[in-house]
Every structure is written in structure tokens, then in C-alpha cells.
Design an enzyme around this catalytic site. Structure first.
Site, short mmCIF file in Angstrom:
data_model
loop_
_atom_site.label_atom_id
_atom_site.label_comp_id
_atom_site.label_asym_id
_atom_site.label_seq_id
_atom_site.Cartn_x
_atom_site.Cartn_y
_atom_site.Cartn_z
N GLN A 104 41.81 5.04 18.99
CA GLN A 104 42.45 5.41 17.72
C GLN A 104 43.85 4.82 17.54
O GLN A 104 44.35 4.78 16.43
CB GLN A 104 42.50 6.94 17.59
CG GLN A 104 41.10 7.55 17.46
CD GLN A 104 41.15 9.07 17.36
OE1 GLN A 104 41.18 9.76 18.38
NE2 GLN A 104 41.12 9.59 16.16
N ARG A 112 49.21 13.74 26.11
CA ARG A 112 47.79 13.53 26.42
C ARG A 112 47.32 12.25 25.73
O ARG A 112 47.47 12.10 24.52
CB ARG A 112 46.96 14.72 25.93
CG ARG A 112 45.47 14.49 26.04
CD ARG A 112 44.65 15.75 25.71
NE ARG A 112 43.24 15.45 25.81
CZ ARG A 112 42.39 15.40 24.79
NH1 ARG A 112 42.78 15.68 23.56
NH2 ARG A 112 41.13 15.08 24.99
N HIS A 134 37.29 9.22 25.87
CA HIS A 134 37.44 9.72 24.50
C HIS A 134 36.64 8.78 23.59
O HIS A 134 37.19 8.07 22.75
CB HIS A 134 38.92 9.79 24.11
CG HIS A 134 39.22 10.68 22.94
ND1 HIS A 134 40.13 11.71 23.00
CD2 HIS A 134 38.74 10.70 21.67
CE1 HIS A 134 40.20 12.32 21.81
NE2 HIS A 134 39.36 11.72 20.99
N ASN A 188 36.39 14.12 26.49
CA ASN A 188 36.87 14.76 25.28
C ASN A 188 35.68 15.12 24.40
O ASN A 188 34.94 14.25 23.95
CB ASN A 188 37.78 13.81 24.48
CG ASN A 188 38.27 14.47 23.20
OD1 ASN A 188 39.06 15.41 23.25
ND2 ASN A 188 37.76 14.04 22.05
N GLU A 189 35.49 16.41 24.18
CA GLU A 189 34.55 16.91 23.19
C GLU A 189 33.11 16.45 23.34
O GLU A 189 32.62 15.63 22.56
CB GLU A 189 35.05 16.56 21.78
CG GLU A 189 36.37 17.20 21.45
CD GLU A 189 36.74 17.04 19.97
OE1 GLU A 189 36.12 16.22 19.28
OE2 GLU A 189 37.63 17.76 19.52
N GLU A 240 44.06 19.84 21.85
CA GLU A 240 44.24 19.32 20.49
C GLU A 240 44.29 20.47 19.50
O GLU A 240 43.58 21.47 19.68
CB GLU A 240 43.08 18.41 20.04
CG GLU A 240 43.06 17.04 20.63
CD GLU A 240 41.90 16.19 20.11
OE1 GLU A 240 41.43 16.44 18.98
OE2 GLU A 240 41.46 15.31 20.85
C1 PNW Z 1 38.77 15.63 17.26
N1 PNW Z 1 35.35 19.89 13.79
O1 PNW Z 1 37.48 15.65 16.71
C2 PNW Z 1 38.89 14.39 18.11
O2 PNW Z 1 39.05 14.67 19.48
C3 PNW Z 1 39.94 13.42 17.64
O3 PNW Z 1 39.70 12.14 18.17
C4 PNW Z 1 39.99 13.42 16.14
O4 PNW Z 1 40.80 12.40 15.62
C5 PNW Z 1 40.49 14.80 15.73
O5 PNW Z 1 39.71 15.83 16.27
C6 PNW Z 1 40.57 14.99 14.23
O6 PNW Z 1 39.28 14.91 13.66
C7 PNW Z 1 37.00 16.73 15.97
O7 PNW Z 1 34.33 19.73 13.10
C8 PNW Z 1 35.97 16.50 15.07
O8 PNW Z 1 35.92 21.00 13.83
C9 PNW Z 1 35.41 17.55 14.36
C10 PNW Z 1 35.89 18.83 14.53
C11 PNW Z 1 36.92 19.06 15.44
C12 PNW Z 1 37.46 18.01 16.15
#
Ligand code: PNW
Length: 491
Positions: free
Chosen positions: A26, A84, A129, A173-174, A386
Site C-alpha cells: 500500500q 507497524r 499483508h 494480517n487479517e 489497526e
Molecule cells: C484492513 N471490514 O482491511 C486492512 O488490513 C488494510 O490493509 C486496509 O487498508 C484497511 O483495513 C482499510 O480498509 C479491512 O469490512 C477490510 O470491516 C475490511 C474491513 C476491515 C478491515
């Protein structure tokens, strides 16, 4: 957001880590410098630009590859305790596999980490990530049972190269966004949309890969390096829409599908995938003619290997949804994870909206999510890795909605601390504007604005940057604080 007097009294502990977060693809750019290998976002954005809102890509992004000293200067301006960031796998291992380590890639991260350490900023590194080396995707990516081995080998290289200075490691990450959005749907690379099994196969291999990296760290590196290794899972608050028993059950199943798939094998006492969801998927799979459940099982040995394999629980938290057994349903493809769950979801109109369609400021959502996890998993150590708010680029630097969001969120963090949650830090997403994946540069999450049209990708602090700086330095939230200057300084 009204209890001004109470808030002023409450302090964040001195050793609480305040930081910001970013990720490699990013912000870095430098997509093909030196011997860097291609990753799945390079490939998708180059070959399928129609999938991206503004047809952009991360070739240059915020050009942190050339601007990392400015980024660390911004960390110093904010007075951050920690930062981070993520490592790009194909920058370090151009081939994906660990036969060849890139000197240039390692040098870049050494410079970046050394610059942080020089100013006493604690580096917190995420190994993955979302930017898988394309070669490993061609071999099946997270759907391959070989994935855990590839990841373990990469993780060992990173621990060996950077572990003398990096003491906080996050494997993934996620997982939800990797597995569901990338394999079970088409909202993240590699947009496979294999709805029936994509999410579940990926979940199994991701969790095994996490455990392998964790054990490698624990056995080989921790004894001399002395750091910690955990995982970051996206946990929005998912509560029942009404008090009905049906809605309570629907919310539980939805939680199991959203983050339980990844948290339960690691943090629960029993281990393995969430029980109710496993039963539902097994029953439906049989009805649908699959010879075995679409959700793979853990062997007894795997279950034990994974259970407890994390030093902390990293939480990415943004918002809340209300879950209903009967209302707000959409036509999910059958079979798919959310057809398996079979529940609807909504948000309340009075929750203030950000520009991202999924993001609203939902009251006390951090408190609800963390208290739930705290009780369910017996009080683990948490980091919020985050939390943040999006706006359109035209909204510029006077970002009062973001300030409202951060103050409310941090107030909720104080509630967690008061309630005895072992929460050790908070990373705001994000230090600066960056490539918001499929939304390109149309949604901005930065405390610093980035002028992507300028050759130097000039960074300018938003009003929220001054507010966050004030919170960090005073360790309190002053709801009336108004920054009187837009000129930044280093304390
Ligand atoms: C995160 N939701 O993704 C990611 O870790 C980041 O890379 C991203 O830029 C950031 O949040 C903002 O979007 C998400 O649906 C995507 O709640 C979706 C959700 C949460 C976090």
C-alpha cells in the site's frame, strides 16, 4: 461522546504502545526495483485494471521505498512509541522460495528498521499483508497444503535477518480478508471466487502456516532474540439485531465464520475449527453431495500443534454490524460460507458514515469486541493493530469526522483497560494515505495526507495528526483540544 470530565481523569499507562500502521504494497512502490519478484497484487492490478475503482496500482504508491526517512520523521513528529509495517515477501525472496535472499530487499528493510530504532520507535513487523509472490500463487497459494512450509521458510529468513531489532512479529494480517475475500469471493487478489471451499481450504493452511512460523520463532529465535510472535485477525463487533434467541444464534454463527475460523484453532482451549459452524458445513456438504465436509478437519496432532501457538492476539477493528436470522438477507451463491451461515446483517442509520461502504462509527464497538474475546479466550494479551477512518481525497486536511472517530475509539480503549483487558497497544490506520486495494486512491485513511500527483509524494499532517500527537504526549483524551497551528514539529 459526552463524558468530558471522566475522560480527562483517565490516563493511558506510560508503557502502553501508541503507534500507526501501514503495509508494504500500500505504501512502498518500487514494485520492480533491483531483483524484487512479482506478487499477486502487481499481477492483478497490471492485468485487470478494470477491477480497480480508479484503475490505479501500487507501482509507486507513496514511494516509501525512496521516502522511508521522511516516514520515520513523521513517526517522530507524532511522538509514536511503535510503528507497524509489513515486509514484502517477494522483495526479500524474489523467487518466493528461500533458495535466494535479495541483498537489496534486505538492505531496504535494514535501513528502514535502523531508522526507527535510532529514534526509539519500536518496530512491529507483519510478515504477510496480502502480497503473495506470484510464483507461489501459480502453485496454488493458500489452497496448497505445501503453503505452511513455504511460509515457515520465509518467516525464518525474516527472523534471522531482522529479529535482532524487531521484537514484535505478526505472522498474518487479517486471515478473513485473505481467505474469504481472495479465495471465496472476488474482492481481493487473487479474486478466485471459489465459493464452496476456497475460504475453508485457505483457513486450514493459513492457520497451520501461522503455527509453523510461531513454533520456529519460539524454538529457534526466541531464546536469543527474546521477542513475541502473534497473529492479527479482523474483529468487528457482530451483535444480534434483536434480543431473540434466533438472532443470538445467528450472530454467533456469523462470528464463527468471520473470525472464529482463524481465532478458535489458535486461542480456544479445545482448538480446531468452531464447533457449531463445523457441524452446519458438514451437514450441508453431505446434502450437497460432497464426499467429505467442505471444511477440512484438523488431525489430533495438528490441533495440538496450533492450539496456544500465539503470544498475543492482534485485533484490527473498525466498526460493528448487527446480525439477524431472518432480515437483511442477500442471495449468497450456494454453496458458500455466507450461505452456510444464512443470516442477514445491517448497520444503524444513526452511526456516522465514512466513505468506505462498510465503515461507520458504531458506539463502544471496541469495548464490545474486546470484552467478548477477553472472556471467550481467557484473557489473552491484545494489541489493537489497526483502527481508522476513511474520507474522500477532496476532504483535505480538516478531518473532524476522523477526530470524532479516534476520540471515541480511544475512549473505548480506556474502558477496556478499566475492565481489566490486557491490551498493550493501539496502532492507528494509517500513518498516511495509501493504496486502498480495490478502491485505489479514492479512499483516504491517513493521519498525513499524501499528494500522489507530486513527484515527491509530499506528506502533510491533517488536523487529526495534531490531535493524535496530543493524546500520545499527554496520555489522555482532551475532548476540547484544538490544535492552533498546522505546522508540525518534533518534541
Ligand atoms: C484492513 N471490514 O482491511 C486492512 O488490513 C488494510 O490493509 C486496509 O487498508 C484497511 O483495513 C482499510 O480498509 C479491512 O469490512 C477490510 O470491516 C475490511 C474491513 C476491515 C478491515
Amino acid at each position: 461522546f459526552c463524558s468530558a470530565l471522566v475522560q480527562r481523569d483517565r490516563r493511558f499507562p506510560d508503557d502502553f504502545l501508541f503507534g500507526t500502521a501501514t503495509s508494504a504494497y500500500q505504501i512502498e512502490g518500487g514494485w520492480n526495483v533491483d531483483d524484487k519478484g512479482e506478487n499477486i497484487w502487481d499481477r492483478m492490478m497490471h492485468t485487470n485494471p478494470d477491477a480497480i475503482t480508479d484503475r490505479s496500482n501500487g507501482d509507486v504508491a507513496a514511494d516509501t521505498y525512496n521516502n522511508y526517512k521522511r516516514d520515520v520523521e513523521m513517526m517522530r513528529e507524532l511522538g509514536l512509541d511503535a510503528y507497524r509495517f509489513s515486509l514484502s515477501w517477494s522483495r526479500i525472496l524474489p523467487n518466493g522460495l528461500a533458495n535466494k535472499v535479495s541483498d537489496a530487499g534486505v538492505a531496504f528493510y535494514n535501513n528502514y528498521i535502523n531508522e526507527m530504532v535510532k529514534y526509539n520507535i519500536t518496530p512491529m513487523a507483519t510478515l504477510y499483508h496480502w502480497d503473495l509472490p506470484q510464483k507461489l500463487q501459480d502453485l496454488g497459494g493458500f489452497a496448497s497444503p505445501l503453503f505452511p512450509e513455504w511460509f515457515e521458510n520465509y518467516a525464518k529468513v525474516a527472523f534471522a535477518q531482522f529479529g535482532d531489532r524487531v521484537k514484535h512479529w505478526i505472522t498474518f494480517n487479517e486471515p478473513r480478508e485473505i481467505c474469504y475475500e481472495g479465495y471465496g469471493h472476488f474482492t481481493k487478489a487473487p479474486i478466485l471466487n471459489v465459493t464452496d471451499v476456497g475460504t475453508y481450504y485457505c483457513a486450514k493452511h493459513l492457520v497451520m502456516a501461522h503455527a509453523k512460523a510461531y513454533h520456529a520463532y519460539n524454538d529457534i529465535f526466541k531464546p536469543t532474540q527474546g521477542g513475541v510472535c502473534g497473529i492479527t485477525i479482523s474483529v468487528n463487533w457482530l451483535g444480534p439485531l434483536t434480543d431473540s434467541e434466533e438472532d443470538f444464534f445467528a450472530a454467533e454463527i456469523r462470528r464463527q465464520a468471520e473470525w472464529g475460523l482463524y481465532a478458535e484453532p489458535i486461542f480456544s482451549e479445545k482448538g480446531g475449527f468452531p464447533q457449531e459452524l463445523s457441524k452446519i458445513v458438514a451437514r450441508k456438504s453431505a446434502e450437497q453431495g460432497y464426499p467429505t465436509s467442505r471444511m477440512p478437519a484438523f488431525t489430533e496432532e495438528e490441533r495440538k500443534y496450533v492450539r496456544g501457538a500465539s503470544d498475543f492476539f492482534g485485533v484490527n477493528h473498525y466498526t460493528a454490524f448487527l446480525i439477524s436470522a431472518n432480515e437483511y438477507k442477500v442471495n449468497w451463491p450456494v454453496p458458500s460460507v455466507f450461505a452456510d451461515v444464512d443470516a442477514g446483517l445491517t448497520m444503524l442509520p444513526e452511526w456516522e458514515k465514512a466513505v468506505s461502504v462498510w465503515l461507520r462509527r458504531a458506539p463502544h464497538s471496541i469495548y464490545k469486541a474486546l470484552m467478548h474475546l477477553h472472556k471467550k479466550y481467557n484473557g489473552p494479551i491484545f494489541y489493537i493493530t489497526e483502527n481508522g477512518w476513511s474520507q474522500i481525497p477532496e476532504d483535505g486536511c480538516e478531518d473532524d469526522a476522523r477526530i470524532r472517530y479516534y476520540r471515541a475509539a480511544l475512549n473505548s480503549v480506556l474502558d477496556c483497560l478499566d475492565a481489566g483487558v490486557d491490551l498493550r497497544g493501539y496502532m492507528a490506520w494509517s500513518l498516511m494515505d495509501n493504496l486502498e486495494w480495490m478502491e485505489g486512491y479514492t479512499e483516504r485513511f491517513g493521519l498525513y495526507e499524501v499528494d500522489f500527483a507530486s513527484p515527491k509524494k509530499t506528506r502533510t499532517p491533517r488536523k487529526s495528526a495534531f490531535v493524535y500527537k496530543h493524546i500520545i504526549s499527554t496520555r489522555t483524551i482532551d475532548p476540547d483540544y484544538e490544535p492552533h497551528t498546522r505546522t508540525m514539529w518534533i518534541d
